[in-house]
Design an enzyme around this catalytic site. Structure first.
Site, PDB file in Angstrom:
ATOM      1  N   ARG A  69       0.916  -1.066  -0.249  1.00  0.00           N
ATOM      2  CA  ARG A  69      -0.362   0.136   0.115  1.00  0.00           C
ATOM      3  C   ARG A  69       1.485   1.432   0.299  1.00  0.00           C
ATOM      4  O   ARG A  69       2.350   1.728   0.748  1.00  0.00           O
ATOM      5  CB  ARG A  69      -1.033   0.202   1.362  1.00  0.00           C
ATOM      6  CG  ARG A  69      -1.707  -1.044   1.469  1.00  0.00           C
ATOM      7  CD  ARG A  69      -2.874  -1.096   2.146  1.00  0.00           C
ATOM      8  NE  ARG A  69      -3.729  -2.561   2.399  1.00  0.00           N
ATOM      9  CZ  ARG A  69      -4.938  -2.335   1.009  1.00  0.00           C
ATOM     10  NH1 ARG A  69      -5.099  -1.600  -0.055  1.00  0.00           N
ATOM     11  NH2 ARG A  69      -5.623  -3.488   1.211  1.00  0.00           N
ATOM     12  N   HIS A  91       7.689   1.580 -10.634  1.00  0.00           N
ATOM     13  CA  HIS A  91       6.408   1.151 -10.201  1.00  0.00           C
ATOM     14  C   HIS A  91       5.583   1.638 -10.090  1.00  0.00           C
ATOM     15  O   HIS A  91       5.700   2.204 -10.847  1.00  0.00           O
ATOM     16  CB  HIS A  91       6.319   1.796  -8.258  1.00  0.00           C
ATOM     17  CG  HIS A  91       6.583   3.640  -8.381  1.00  0.00           C
ATOM     18  ND1 HIS A  91       7.968   3.719  -8.456  1.00  0.00           N
ATOM     19  CD2 HIS A  91       6.056   4.287  -8.489  1.00  0.00           C
ATOM     20  CE1 HIS A  91       7.500   4.889  -8.554  1.00  0.00           C
ATOM     21  NE2 HIS A  91       6.721   4.972  -8.406  1.00  0.00           N
TER      22      HIS A  91
HETATM   23  P1  AMP Z   1       5.872   8.140  -7.870  1.00  0.00           P
HETATM   24  O1  AMP Z   1       5.864   9.494  -7.702  1.00  0.00           O
HETATM   25  O2  AMP Z   1       4.827   7.412  -9.222  1.00  0.00           O
HETATM   26  O3  AMP Z   1       7.459   7.860  -8.195  1.00  0.00           O
HETATM   27  O4  AMP Z   1       5.142   7.559  -6.980  1.00  0.00           O
HETATM   28  C1  AMP Z   1       6.244   7.273  -5.309  1.00  0.00           C
HETATM   29  C2  AMP Z   1       5.097   6.868  -3.873  1.00  0.00           C
HETATM   30  O5  AMP Z   1       6.072   5.878  -4.156  1.00  0.00           O
HETATM   31  C3  AMP Z   1       4.050   7.653  -4.038  1.00  0.00           C
HETATM   32  O6  AMP Z   1       3.047   7.350  -3.679  1.00  0.00           O
HETATM   33  C4  AMP Z   1       4.974   7.896  -2.171  1.00  0.00           C
HETATM   34  O7  AMP Z   1       3.487   8.202  -2.170  1.00  0.00           O
HETATM   35  C5  AMP Z   1       4.971   6.239  -2.653  1.00  0.00           C
HETATM   36  N1  AMP Z   1       6.038   5.793  -1.531  1.00  0.00           N
HETATM   37  C6  AMP Z   1       7.056   6.851  -0.960  1.00  0.00           C
HETATM   38  N2  AMP Z   1       7.474   5.805  -0.102  1.00  0.00           N
HETATM   39  C7  AMP Z   1       7.294   4.979   0.633  1.00  0.00           C
HETATM   40  C8  AMP Z   1       6.737   3.881   1.481  1.00  0.00           C
HETATM   41  N3  AMP Z   1       7.799   3.652   2.706  1.00  0.00           N
HETATM   42  N4  AMP Z   1       6.271   2.914   1.505  1.00  0.00           N
HETATM   43  C9  AMP Z   1       4.856   3.622   0.543  1.00  0.00           C
HETATM   44  N5  AMP Z   1       4.413   3.878  -0.782  1.00  0.00           N
HETATM   45  C10 AMP Z   1       5.768   4.654  -0.917  1.00  0.00           C
END
Ligand code: AMP
Length: 117
Positions: free
Chosen positions: A30, A101
């Site tokens: 999540r 991701h």
């Molecule tokens: P992006 O902007 O596509 O690189 O999305 C990165 C996503 O990773 C964001 O939606 C963050 O909220 C999420 N994120 C960052 N660190 C964590 C973490 N430790 N656990 C879960 N989600 C994370």
């Protein structure tokens, strides 16, 4: 040479995360800052910094990301209502974590295209 991110530590369970699925190729957990009632990240276990770094040998893993997204959408109960899959690449794509991701978002109407603007 790009450095591994916090997502590698999540895969190896060195730091906590709400992991909802893991197999030999991918891990799903999540999002820590959910933008929708269901917001799950599906990532390859292999460290790949950006979509620009995908190779032909990664095709099986990339396909797995989609079949896992489909399964999780059903598990989350958002398959019939609908959902969105998003992958961001580099600065203009809004990428923040440099380990590729797929965002699985659903549980509310998401609007025409972009999730934040
Ligand atoms: P992006 O902007 O596509 O690189 O999305 C990165 C996503 O990773 C964001 O939606 C963050 O909220 C999420 N994120 C960052 N660190 C964590 C973490 N430790 N656990 C879960 N989600 C994370």
């Amino acid at each position: 040479m790009a450095e591994e991110t916090i997502f590698s530590k999540i895969i190896r369970k060195e730091i906590p995360a709400d992991i909802v699925y893991q197999d030999d190729l991918v891990t799903a957990f999540r999002d820590i800052s959910p933008r929708a009632p269901s917001h799950v990240l599906i990532i390859p276990n292999k460290f790949i910094p950006t979509l620009n770094d995908i190779e032909e040998e990664d095709e099986l893993m990339m396909g797995r990301m989609f079949t896992v997204a489909k399964k999780l959408a059903k598990d989350e109960g958002i398959d019939e209502g609908g959902y969105r899959l998003i992958m961001n690449c580099n600065a203009h794509g809004g990428q923040e974590v440099y380990h590729i991701h797929m965002h699985l978002l659903g549980g509310r109407p998401l609007g025409p295209l972009l999730i934040d603007q």
